[in-house]
Each structure stands twice: as C-alpha cells, then as structure tokens.
Design a protein around this motif. Structure first.
Motif, PDB file in Angstrom:
ATOM      1  N   THR A 162       0.859  -1.177   0.000  1.00 58.06           N
ATOM      2  CA  THR A 162       0.000   0.000   0.000  1.00 58.06           C
ATOM      3  C   THR A 162       0.899   1.232   0.000  1.00 58.06           C
ATOM      4  OG1 THR A 162      -1.758  -1.161   1.164  1.00 58.06           O
ATOM      5  CG2 THR A 162      -1.766   1.253   1.309  1.00 58.06           C
ATOM      6  N   THR A 185       2.337   4.726   0.732  1.00 54.75           N
ATOM      7  CA  THR A 185       2.299   5.693   1.832  1.00 54.75           C
ATOM      8  C   THR A 185       3.228   6.844   1.490  1.00 54.75           C
ATOM      9  OG1 THR A 185       4.148   4.676   2.999  1.00 54.75           O
ATOM     10  CG2 THR A 185       1.923   3.845   3.534  1.00 54.75           C
ATOM     11  N   LYS A 212      -2.036   7.963  -4.109  1.00 53.33           N
ATOM     12  CA  LYS A 212      -2.752   6.854  -3.477  1.00 53.33           C
ATOM     13  C   LYS A 212      -2.782   5.685  -4.449  1.00 53.33           C
ATOM     14  CE  LYS A 212      -5.655   9.667  -0.531  1.00 53.33           C
ATOM     15  NZ  LYS A 212      -7.026  10.065  -0.169  1.00 53.33           N
ATOM     16  N   VAL A 220      -1.404   1.229  -5.003  1.00 53.62           N
ATOM     17  CA  VAL A 220      -0.662   0.046  -4.576  1.00 53.62           C
ATOM     18  C   VAL A 220       0.630  -0.033  -5.392  1.00 53.62           C
ATOM     19  CG1 VAL A 220      -0.711  -2.470  -4.424  1.00 53.62           C
ATOM     20  CG2 VAL A 220      -2.786  -1.148  -3.931  1.00 53.62           C
ATOM     21  N   GLU A 246      -6.813   2.125  -2.972  1.00 58.23           N
ATOM     22  CA  GLU A 246      -5.821   2.808  -2.149  1.00 58.23           C
ATOM     23  C   GLU A 246      -5.017   1.859  -1.275  1.00 58.23           C
ATOM     24  OE1 GLU A 246      -7.675   5.976   0.029  1.00 58.23           O
ATOM     25  OE2 GLU A 246      -8.572   6.842  -1.767  1.00 58.23           O
ATOM     26  N   SER A 247      -5.317   0.555  -1.319  1.00 58.72           N
ATOM     27  CA  SER A 247      -4.598  -0.406  -0.483  1.00 58.72           C
ATOM     28  C   SER A 247      -4.558  -1.757  -1.192  1.00 58.72           C
ATOM     29  CB  SER A 247      -5.290  -0.566   0.873  1.00 58.72           C
ATOM     30  OG  SER A 247      -6.542  -1.203   0.709  1.00 58.72           O
ATOM     31  N   VAL A 248      -3.673  -2.630  -0.705  1.00 58.61           N
ATOM     32  CA  VAL A 248      -3.593  -3.979  -1.267  1.00 58.61           C
ATOM     33  C   VAL A 248      -4.932  -4.688  -1.072  1.00 58.61           C
ATOM     34  CG1 VAL A 248      -2.445  -6.218  -1.100  1.00 58.61           C
ATOM     35  CG2 VAL A 248      -1.100  -4.124  -0.922  1.00 58.61           C
ATOM     36  N   GLU A 249      -5.553  -4.488   0.080  1.00 58.16           N
ATOM     37  CA  GLU A 249      -6.836  -5.135   0.351  1.00 58.16           C
ATOM     38  C   GLU A 249      -7.912  -4.667  -0.624  1.00 58.16           C
ATOM     39  OE1 GLU A 249      -4.827  -3.703   2.640  1.00 58.16           O
ATOM     40  OE2 GLU A 249      -4.175  -5.501   3.703  1.00 58.16           O
ATOM     41  N   GLN A 250      -7.971  -3.358  -0.897  1.00 57.47           N
ATOM     42  CA  GLN A 250      -8.945  -2.833  -1.857  1.00 57.47           C
ATOM     43  C   GLN A 250      -8.668  -3.357  -3.256  1.00 57.47           C
ATOM     44  OE1 GLN A 250      -9.062   1.448  -1.723  1.00 57.47           O
ATOM     45  NE2 GLN A 250     -10.011   1.508   0.309  1.00 57.47           N
TER      46      GLN A 250
END
Length: 159
Positions: A69, A71, A84, A86, A117-121
């Motif tokens: 993710t 940052t 924003k 990955v 905006e994240s690996v999970e998303q």
C-alpha cells in the motif's frame, strides 16, 4: 549482489561493470535499502497461505508476487511524488502482468475505473472481476517529467 551485502551503508566500493562491450570501473557509495522495499509493509503473495490471504489469489494468477500500500514514507523513500494506490514491488517474469508491461515500481490506482488505495482494496476489486474476460488497470509509472498514467488490459489466457 552477495558481495555488496557484505558491506555496510555508507561504504564506498569500486565495481567493474560492462557498458557497451567495455569494462569500466566505477566507485559507488552504498546506501541502506528503504524499509518499505526490504519487506516492511509488503504483502508477499507467493508465500501467503492464511485464510485472509485467499482474496489475494487472483493477484497471484495475474503475476503479482509482492505489493505494498502506497504511503508518504514509501513515496519519499522511492523519491517520487505520493499517489494513493498500490506499489508493485515484484512481478513474476512469465506472467500475464509482465507480458503486458507491468513492472516493479509502478503504482496501481484504479481497477475498471474504481480507485484503489490499499492492497486489500485492490484484491477485493480484482476479485469481483472475471479474469477470463479481462480487467482494465490504471497504473502510474515514473517518466522523465514525473509519474504518468497508463491503462493496461490484463486477461488470463484460455486453457
């Protein structure tokens, strides 16, 4: 690489490199690998086997082996402007992603027009798609004038 690992950050070393068919000696000052690239906040998709990591299976199929993710600290360590998304830290060479030009250092910021905006998303957005029909990713890549946006279509090969 192994020889360099024996020296600490701040050490100046002489290397012999091959450029345009000629050997050349150069001096370089070693620096510490940024924590983000050393595996701090990354998701290693090759060795992840926990039930919560099952959502990452579609990413593995496409060839993504290591993602993080994005940052502000990570962007600073890579000397790029923060966006924003990955960060792609590792792509399998013989994969669908690699064959379509996806490479280490690119940032995925959208899947089929939906921001991530994240690996999970990212995993959730790709998991909702039919990889046999294909998906469209928006990726940011470093260029001479900063980060530029490109669209890439990934589709699993028919078996």
């Amino acid at each position: 690489r192994q020889v360099i690992a024996d020296f600490g950050p701040g050490t100046e070393v002489k290397l012999t490199v091959l450029r345009n068919g000629k050997k050349r000696s150069i001096s370089v000052k070693l620096a510490e690998l940024p924590k983000a690239l050393a595996g701090g906040a990354s998701h290693d998709l090759q060795s992840s086997q926990t039930p919560t990591e099952q959502a990452l299976a579609p990413l593995r199929k496409l060839g993504f082996d290591k993602l993080a993710t994005m940052t502000q600290d990570l962007a600073d360590s890579l000397h790029i402007n923060f966006h924003k998304g990955v960060l792609i830290e590792q792509v399998r060479r013989d994969s669908v992603a690699a064959s379509e030009g996806i490479a280490t250092g690119m940032v995925i910021d959208e899947v089929m027009g939906t921001p991530v905006e994240s690996v999970e998303q990212l995993a959730k957005a790709i998991g909702k798609q039919n990889l046999d029909k294909g998906i469209r990713l928006s990726v940011l890549m470093r260029g001479p004038t900063g980060m530029s946006k490109h669209f890439v279509f990934l589709q699993l090969p028919r078996e």
